[in-house]
Design an enzyme around this catalytic site. Structure first.
Site, short mmCIF file in Angstrom:
data_model
loop_
_atom_site.label_atom_id
_atom_site.label_comp_id
_atom_site.label_asym_id
_atom_site.label_seq_id
_atom_site.Cartn_x
_atom_site.Cartn_y
_atom_site.Cartn_z
CG ASP B 130 130.90 67.31 61.70
OD1 ASP B 130 130.80 68.52 61.39
OD2 ASP B 130 131.42 66.93 62.77
CB CYS B 133 131.99 72.61 58.76
SG CYS B 133 130.61 73.00 57.68
CG HIS B 325 132.78 72.17 54.11
ND1 HIS B 325 132.49 71.51 55.29
CD2 HIS B 325 134.12 72.35 54.09
CE1 HIS B 325 133.62 71.31 55.94
NE2 HIS B 325 134.62 71.81 55.24
#
Lengths: 156, 344
Positions: B130, B133, B325
């Site tokens: 989101d 991270c 990510h």
């Protein structure tokens, strides 16, 4: 989290309100009404709004301060290229990151008010955003948070 | 950030232009635009809508076929909610094999690289993608090691460090009211170690999965990150320059790309946070690039972020980076010392 924070902002405001602003009402605590005097001076001499006074509605949500507050002018709103007749304001700090905005929990209502006064101060022309009428018809009775904004003007 | 500095935030008058691209066909746009003097500057999107507004026929056609802003936002919210259902803010520990399975049908380079990781790392823990991270992975992994090892010396150090940040945050322009609760929450959790009721890994999981506590801690870390960048603006400025057309000063960068929740982290954010808390970390980069040299295409690039005061200290946190990510990695336990043959 939200009530403690709003209470803290209220105490801070009452001790040290932002320039040109005063709180007309904060009952219930989640809904404030602010009176804002147009700024005295602008980008090139006196501001276009120096004789004007505006009223603003601020609504906090349960998600505050992770989510931005809903802020709008109660009509008649300032005639400004980023403020619609219905009081909706196109300002990036009033939207969160998921809507391409720049709201952050480090901001407060005080800072939002200062940004709005600065937005008025730097205006050089009293005019409405393009498409004002169509926008107001389309968003009748809706929150500005239901609008998808685009932010690209860094000058006014 | 300068407290109360009324520098104008970015604004625009294109509230009605949201449908650009999604519903107006290119031909429509061109045919309409051809009849109208062009808008100056970068307001192409607005022009299209203005023209639509001027022409009732087109407007009606548009209104009936295009989704409204409310519908689009509702759909976006639904997507976010379903993402949230798939994975909480922080997942459970999983073996690295689970990661390998994800790529079995896809990239062979990834699979080879994951296999080569298995000698150094035994497992991982996913975090929600989101935009927060990095912050969430970092604080979870850091606190999990503290809790698991009951490392009171390190706990004392970091609590002192956090307390020293209080005046520094205020000097940087953060009002106390925006960070005091979050800072106390973080310090309280750390301070529970060594007491009769210490924080457990299970509680840490619960806290970092909590809809209110977890974002609060991320928010706190973002403010620390921003303050560190601004306090060492001269150092960070060259890295920030060129990262964005909009942010031309260190302060603008922090306000726009560090403090708001959900803004993704770059090297600058990582350097600043590890420096701010003096916590060395290692990031393992898992991408498609084949590394030249020893190990060939299965070698995985790692990068250590070691604050100046931590030279020689091994990384306390290991993160796995896949483009866009961050997740938590768990190092393999050091090989047990060879046990001398039991004498009989």
């Amino acid at each position: 989290m939200c009530m403690r924070r709003i209470q803290a902002e209220l105490s801070d405001w009452l001790l040290d309100p932002p320039e040109g602003c005063c709180l007309e009402s904060f009952e219930p605590l989640m809904e404030w009404v602010i009176i804002m005097a147009g700024p005295e001076s602008g980008a090139y001499g006196p501001s276009l709004y120096r004789d004007d006074t505006f009223r603003m509605s601020v609504k906090f949500s349960e998600g505050y301060p992770l989510e931005p507050p809903e802020v709008l002018f109660i009509p008649p709103s300032p005639v400004h290229v980023h403020i619609y007749s219905n009081g909706h304001i196109c300002l990036d700090i009033l939207s969160d990151q998921s809507r391409n905005g720049g709201w952050s929990p480090a901001l407060t209502i005080s800072k939002v008010c200062l940004s709005l006064r600065s937005m008025l101060a730097s205006s050089t022309e009293k005019k409405r955003p393009p498409g004002d009428l169509e926008y107001c018809l389309r968003t009748r009775n809706r929150s500005p948070r239901e609008t998808r904004w685009e932010f690209h003007d860094t000058t006014v | 950030m300068a407290a109360g500095s009324p520098a104008p935030a970015q604004s625009s008058h294109s509230g009605v232009s949201a449908q650009r691209g999604s519903t107006c066909s290119a031909e429509q746009v061109e045919s309409i635009a051809a009849n109208v003097p062009s808008h100056s500057g970068s307001c192409y999107g607005d022009a299209v809508v203005d023209i639509v507004a001027l022409s009732p026929a087109v407007q009606n056609a548009e209104v009936s076929s295009r989704p409204t802003d409310e519908e689009i936002i509702a759909q976006e919210n639904a997507i976010r909610a379903s993402e949230a259902e798939k994975l909480g803010f922080v997942g459970d520990i999983e073996p690295l094999v689970a990661l390998e399975k994800e790529y079995e049908a896809g990239s062979e380079v990834f699979v080879r690289k994951i296999r080569s990781l298995e000698s150094s790392y035994r497992s991982m823990r996913r975090t929600r993608g989101d935009g927060n991270c990095f912050f969430r992975s970092f604080i979870f992994a850091y606190m999990e090691v503290l809790v698991a090892t009951n490392d009171l010396a390190e706990r004392n150090r970091v609590v002192t460090c956090l307390r020293q940040w209080r005046p520094k945050l205020m000097e940087t322009g953060f009002q106390e009211l925006v960070f005091e609760d979050a800072l106390e929450v973080l310090i309280d959790q750390l301070n529970s170690l060594g007491t009769a009721e210490p924080l457990t890994v299970r509680q840490l999981e619960d806290n970092l999965r909590d809809a209110s506590l977890s974002p609060m801690i991320v928010m706190m870390l973002r403010m620390l990150d921003s303050a560190e960048i601004q306090r060492r603006g001269d150092f960070f400025y060259p890295f920030i320059l060129g990262m964005s057309d909009e942010a031309t000063t260190v302060e603008q960068f922090c306000r726009r790309y560090v403090e708001p929740m959900g803004e993704e982290s770059d090297h600058v954010h990582i350097v600043a946070l590890t420096d701010a808390l003096q916590v060395p970390i290692r990031v393992v980069y898992l991408d498609r690039t084949a590394m030249p040299g020893e190990g060939g295409s299965s070698a995985v690039a790692t990068y250590d972020f070691t604050p100046a005061g931590c030279a020689g200290t091994p990384p306390r946190v290991h993160l796995l980076y896949r483009p866009g990510h961050y997740d938590v990695l768990y190092p393999a336990l050091p090989a047990p010392p060879s046990v001398p043959a039991a004498s009989t």
